[in-house]
Enzyme design. Sequence first.
Site, PDB file in Angstrom:
ATOM      1  N   ARG A  35       0.860  -1.190   0.000  1.00 33.03           N
ATOM      2  CA  ARG A  35       0.000   0.000   0.000  1.00 33.03           C
ATOM      3  C   ARG A  35       0.892   1.234   0.000  1.00 33.03           C
ATOM      4  O   ARG A  35       1.780   1.376   0.846  1.00 33.03           O
ATOM      5  CB  ARG A  35      -0.882  -0.016   1.236  1.00 33.03           C
ATOM      6  CG  ARG A  35      -1.626   1.293   1.516  1.00 33.03           C
ATOM      7  CD  ARG A  35      -2.466   1.110   2.782  1.00 33.03           C
ATOM      8  NE  ARG A  35      -3.189   2.273   3.183  1.00 33.03           N
ATOM      9  CZ  ARG A  35      -2.922   2.991   4.288  1.00 33.03           C
ATOM     10  NH1 ARG A  35      -1.906   2.668   5.071  1.00 33.03           N
ATOM     11  NH2 ARG A  35      -3.655   4.030   4.597  1.00 33.03           N
ATOM     12  N   ARG A  76      -8.827  18.713   8.806  1.00 32.47           N
ATOM     13  CA  ARG A  76      -7.757  18.908   9.780  1.00 32.47           C
ATOM     14  C   ARG A  76      -7.706  20.335  10.301  1.00 32.47           C
ATOM     15  O   ARG A  76      -8.101  21.253   9.599  1.00 32.47           O
ATOM     16  CB  ARG A  76      -6.394  18.646   9.108  1.00 32.47           C
ATOM     17  CG  ARG A  76      -6.182  17.223   8.698  1.00 32.47           C
ATOM     18  CD  ARG A  76      -4.874  17.106   7.904  1.00 32.47           C
ATOM     19  NE  ARG A  76      -4.731  15.792   7.333  1.00 32.47           N
ATOM     20  CZ  ARG A  76      -4.282  14.736   8.003  1.00 32.47           C
ATOM     21  NH1 ARG A  76      -3.899  14.864   9.254  1.00 32.47           N
ATOM     22  NH2 ARG A  76      -4.213  13.567   7.416  1.00 32.47           N
ATOM     23  N   LYS A 222     -12.783   2.865   0.884  1.00 31.03           N
ATOM     24  CA  LYS A 222     -12.487   2.792   2.319  1.00 31.03           C
ATOM     25  C   LYS A 222     -13.748   3.189   3.089  1.00 31.03           C
ATOM     26  O   LYS A 222     -14.259   4.286   2.921  1.00 31.03           O
ATOM     27  CB  LYS A 222     -11.324   3.728   2.659  1.00 31.03           C
ATOM     28  CG  LYS A 222     -10.001   3.232   2.061  1.00 31.03           C
ATOM     29  CD  LYS A 222      -8.918   4.274   2.178  1.00 31.03           C
ATOM     30  CE  LYS A 222      -8.420   4.483   3.593  1.00 31.03           C
ATOM     31  NZ  LYS A 222      -7.332   5.518   3.592  1.00 31.03           N
ATOM     32  N   THR A 280      -6.054  -1.470  10.002  1.00 32.11           N
ATOM     33  CA  THR A 280      -5.706  -0.515  11.058  1.00 32.11           C
ATOM     34  C   THR A 280      -5.567  -1.129  12.463  1.00 32.11           C
ATOM     35  O   THR A 280      -6.495  -1.744  12.977  1.00 32.11           O
ATOM     36  CB  THR A 280      -6.672   0.691  11.072  1.00 32.11           C
ATOM     37  OG1 THR A 280      -6.668   1.268   9.761  1.00 32.11           O
ATOM     38  CG2 THR A 280      -6.243   1.745  12.071  1.00 32.11           C
TER      39      THR A 280
HETATM   40  P1  PGA Z   1      -5.879   5.738   6.909  1.00 35.59           P
HETATM   41  O1  PGA Z   1      -7.147   4.809   6.639  1.00 35.59           O
HETATM   42  O2  PGA Z   1      -4.828   4.882   7.506  1.00 35.59           O
HETATM   43  O3  PGA Z   1      -5.559   6.286   5.590  1.00 35.59           O
HETATM   44  O4  PGA Z   1      -6.455   6.767   7.845  1.00 35.59           O
HETATM   45  C1  PGA Z   1      -7.414   3.649   7.369  1.00 35.59           C
HETATM   46  C2  PGA Z   1      -8.319   3.885   8.557  1.00 35.59           C
HETATM   47  O5  PGA Z   1      -8.889   4.975   8.720  1.00 35.59           O
HETATM   48  O6  PGA Z   1      -8.499   2.919   9.293  1.00 35.59           O
HETATM   49 MN    MN Z   2      -8.626   6.621   7.375  1.00 36.37          MN
END
Ligand code: PGA
Ligand code: MN
Length: 476
Positions: A35, A76, A222, A280
């Site tokens: 990734r 953000r 996602k 994650t």
């Molecule tokens: P990120 O996405 O790592 O790009 O934030 C994955 C998540 O939010 O779990």
């Molecule tokens: Mn994320």
Amino acid sequence: MTSLRRTKIVATLGPASNDLEMLKKMITAGLDVVRLNFSHGTASDHENRVNLVREAAKACGKEIGVLADLQGPKIRISKFRHEKINLKENDLFILDASLASDNGDTQQVGIDYKDLPNDVKSGDILLLDDGRLVFEVKSVTGERISCQVKIGGVLSNNKGINRQGGGLSAKALTDKDKADLKTAVKLGADYIAISFPRSADDIHEARKLIQEAGGDCGIVAKIERTEAITAIDEIIKASDAVMVARGDLGVEIGDAELPAVQKHIINRARALDKAVITATQMMESMIFNAIPTRAEVFDVANAVLDGTDAVMLSAETATGNHPDIVIAAMARICHTAEKQKLTQVSRHRVECEFQHVDEAIAMATMYTANHFNIRTIIALTESGSTPLWMSRIRSGIPIYGLTSSIKTERKMTLYRGVYSIGFNIDTTKDINQQAIQILLNKNIVNIGDHVIITRGDILGQHGGTNTMKIVQVEKK
Ligand code: PGA
Ligand code: MN
């Protein structure tokens, strides 16, 4: 013959894994897909990474998929004059869209997402830095959002903001994402991940942009917003795969909701014939430690039992101490979890009507393989769709996707229980024999084994699979 691990491993690249030798070790340990995180780094950083991955993959004799993960509209705060501040419970603090971007102090800070004052109202709960700090909105005046701190802590530059319950209206594809998408197509990414999609329309838009850029990358949606859960079936249908993005999703819906939602997303993806990645903090403690916590072992194993195609590593392999050791540990946990009977038996979709000829062949193959002494399935495939369908059915039988398309070979790296093999057919000779010979040469089958071969009458045609044949491997 020992069984192969079926669940695939996606690993995020970063400073800890930018090196050819480390990448080779990661591949040897069980890496299937890398990734590229477009939240960090320049186009040339990503290009260098892809080149290194291709070189390492070649040296190891294994195709590795490339997933380009676009940053998306992470909402953000801007920056502080002195990098960070400390907030205490009940402090008053202002998020100000009109404040200069590097002029935050203990009273206020700017916000990169200028529409935030229009999206929130008094009483809303804002979660900062993945929920570590909690603010309650007291009032909104023009561009200023006055908040009371509910849970304090250190707040530093550029931390993310979520609203509890979701509903912030930022579009999924920012201008930066559109530029990065073109870079990803140019780099030959196999998949592009779209962050924070709200609906199937965001995925359709991405698909159009990928086509306009001349690419045919698969799309990974996602799932990290409340709205995406509500629209889950439509989003899955519009995508090639989904990611249970537990980091942001947990902030929006509350961490305690995650286990049930993970199971739901995995079930829906499988039912709708799409792949799914669970992501994650799966092995978070291994950023530093050489062994996982017991809770991490259970988490990875439970995702395998839930039916995920792939499990993903983030900081563990991007900035961690030993990316290869994490992958080896994850591979071991997946492989062992797969020994549980429940991962190998299927309800066979007895109540389903099939829509396509190749889908019907795939289902007939899995039913036969699970009820007869079959060593392996060999799917001669152009688009990879037959192996994908097959791999939606729980089974312990390996599915070899033999293809002349390098793109299909790489796309199949994500599918559970599917192993890609490049195959240049000599159409003047017996095709089944050639396919079997490749597996014999690799010691995947033995003389006397039964295998199932699926293929189309006309080879090289997308969606053309219309036969399955049980063949006993013979000495030539
Ligand atoms: P990120 O996405 O790592 O790009 O934030 C994955 C998540 O939010 O779990
Ligand atoms: Mn994320």
